[in-house]
Write an enzyme that holds these catalytic residues in place. Structure first.
Site, mmCIF file in Angstrom:
data_model
loop_
_atom_site.group_PDB
_atom_site.id
_atom_site.type_symbol
_atom_site.label_atom_id
_atom_site.label_comp_id
_atom_site.label_asym_id
_atom_site.label_seq_id
_atom_site.Cartn_x
_atom_site.Cartn_y
_atom_site.Cartn_z
ATOM 1 N N SER A 162 0.841 -1.194 0.000
ATOM 2 C CA SER A 162 0.000 0.000 0.000
ATOM 3 C C SER A 162 0.877 1.244 0.000
ATOM 4 O O SER A 162 2.009 1.223 0.504
ATOM 5 C CB SER A 162 -0.889 0.025 1.251
ATOM 6 O OG SER A 162 -1.546 1.280 1.384
ATOM 7 N N TYR A 188 0.054 -0.154 10.796
ATOM 8 C CA TYR A 188 -0.343 -0.521 9.431
ATOM 9 C C TYR A 188 0.761 -0.159 8.444
ATOM 10 O O TYR A 188 1.157 -0.981 7.599
ATOM 11 C CB TYR A 188 -1.648 0.182 9.049
ATOM 12 C CG TYR A 188 -2.087 -0.080 7.627
ATOM 13 C CD1 TYR A 188 -2.529 -1.343 7.237
ATOM 14 C CD2 TYR A 188 -2.059 0.932 6.670
ATOM 15 C CE1 TYR A 188 -2.925 -1.591 5.923
ATOM 16 C CE2 TYR A 188 -2.456 0.693 5.359
ATOM 17 C CZ TYR A 188 -2.888 -0.568 4.995
ATOM 18 O OH TYR A 188 -3.276 -0.810 3.697
#
Length: 339
Positions: A162, A188
């Site tokens: 990501s 994350y």
């Protein structure tokens, strides 16, 4: 071993940012090929399965929730569902043992399963859950499946990372938030940085046997289950959804639907344009440029005027080797399976 691959630079584009997985798979024939797609029963994972299946591949979807997977994959004849929990080492070992027992080569492995921005939880060994699920589980899975990847005589491993890797580099001194306050977005970001570094280190180990590895940014996709821990107002503030809760789609800003989000991963898994290339981070069906340390702050703030790119620390070969060595020390990991 600091520095990044000389291959980490854009190619001549074939597809636009708005391309879908179906467009990317095009006329590619995967008959006789076997693919495994983790997270292949929702969001971009499901679209990835549909594309690979449409091209003739035999697709296996490991699932933590097999009942949900059966419902999502209904109608895709020939797609097999197997139980797997990426946060459970015994479950990973059981899945890989079943697959290896079939004697089948593994041509494509797409590591699409993941979690995002959840409250602090840990696996049985005390690892922070985003790092454990998004990276460590896939690290173990790939190492255990290595004999099948070798047998393919040409395999690709694609990890869904990501642009969120910019939220945090690897904090090697405290990966599991033992000595620092837990921040779900930094956790994350660190796990996504790990996905990118994993591709770098994996490709280095596999390229002599034509096992190539890639990391991808699929885009910002609001219509998946990944954002279940993120409040509606936060998604709205991030520009992912409008005031009515509808996903905002603008491929030029990498705001995509699931079919578009799956395109880059499918491109990495199948495109002949990537022959001889590996260990790179990709987005919009292309290899990304590197964002240098000097450019980083203006890139994060948006002042650079571009959204594409991979942070230098996420493709640094020294960081990649350090992560591999750390990952190989996880409890109960069979060192004979560690490349």
């Amino acid at each position: 071993m600091n520095g990044h691959s000389s291959q980490q630079h854009p190619l001549q584009p074939i597809f636009s940012a708005a391309a879908t997985a179906a467009e990317v798979i095009g006329h590619i024939n995967l008959t006789g090929k076997t693919a495994i797609v983790t997270g292949g029963y929702s969001g971009i994972g499901l679209e990835t399965v549909r594309a690979l299946h449409s091209a003739g591949a035999a697709v296996i979807v490991p699932a933590r929730d097999t009942a949900k997977a059966e419902k999502s994959l209904a109608g895709l004849n020939g797609v097999a569902i197997e139980p797997l929990d990426l946060i459970d080492a015994a479950s990973i070992d059981a899945f890989t043992e079943r697959f290896l027992a079939t004697g089948s080569p593994l041509h494509i492995l797409v590591n699409s399963a993941g979690i995002m921005a959840n409250p602090l939880t840990r696996d049985a060994d005390g690892n922070e859950s985003q790092f454990a699920t998004n990276h460590l589980g896939h690290f173990r899975l790939v190492n255990k499946l290595w004999p099948a990847l070798q047998q393919a005589n040409g395999a690709r491993v694609v990890s869904v990372a990501s642009r969120g890797h910019r939220f945090s580099p690897m904090v090697f001194d405290d990966v599991n938030f033992i000595h620092r306050e837990y921040d779900r977005w930094k956790a994350y970001g660190q796990s996504k940085t790990a996905n990118v570094l994993f591709a770098v280190a994996l490709d280095r180990r596999g390229k002599a046997e034509n096992i190539r590895a890639f990391a991808v940014h699929p885009g910002t996709i609001a219509d998946t289950g990944l954002a279940k821990h993120v409040a509606q107002e936060d998604l709205q503030r991030m520009g992912a959804i409008d005031a009515k809760g509808n996903a905002i789609l603008d491929a030029s800003r990498q705001m995509k639907n699931a079919a578009q989000g799956a395109a880059t991963g499918v491109w990495c898994a199948t495109s002949p344009q990537l022959a001889g290339i590996g260990g790179v981070y990709c987005e919009n069906c292309n290899v990304s440029p590197v964002v240098t340390e000097e450019e980083f702050e203006s890139w994060v703030s948006g002042a650079m005027g571009r959204l594409e790119g991979v942070a230098w620390y996420a493709v640094d070969e020294g960081n990649a080797e350090r992560l591999w060595e750390l990952s190989g020390r996880i409890p109960n990991f069979d060192k004979t399976n560690n490349r």
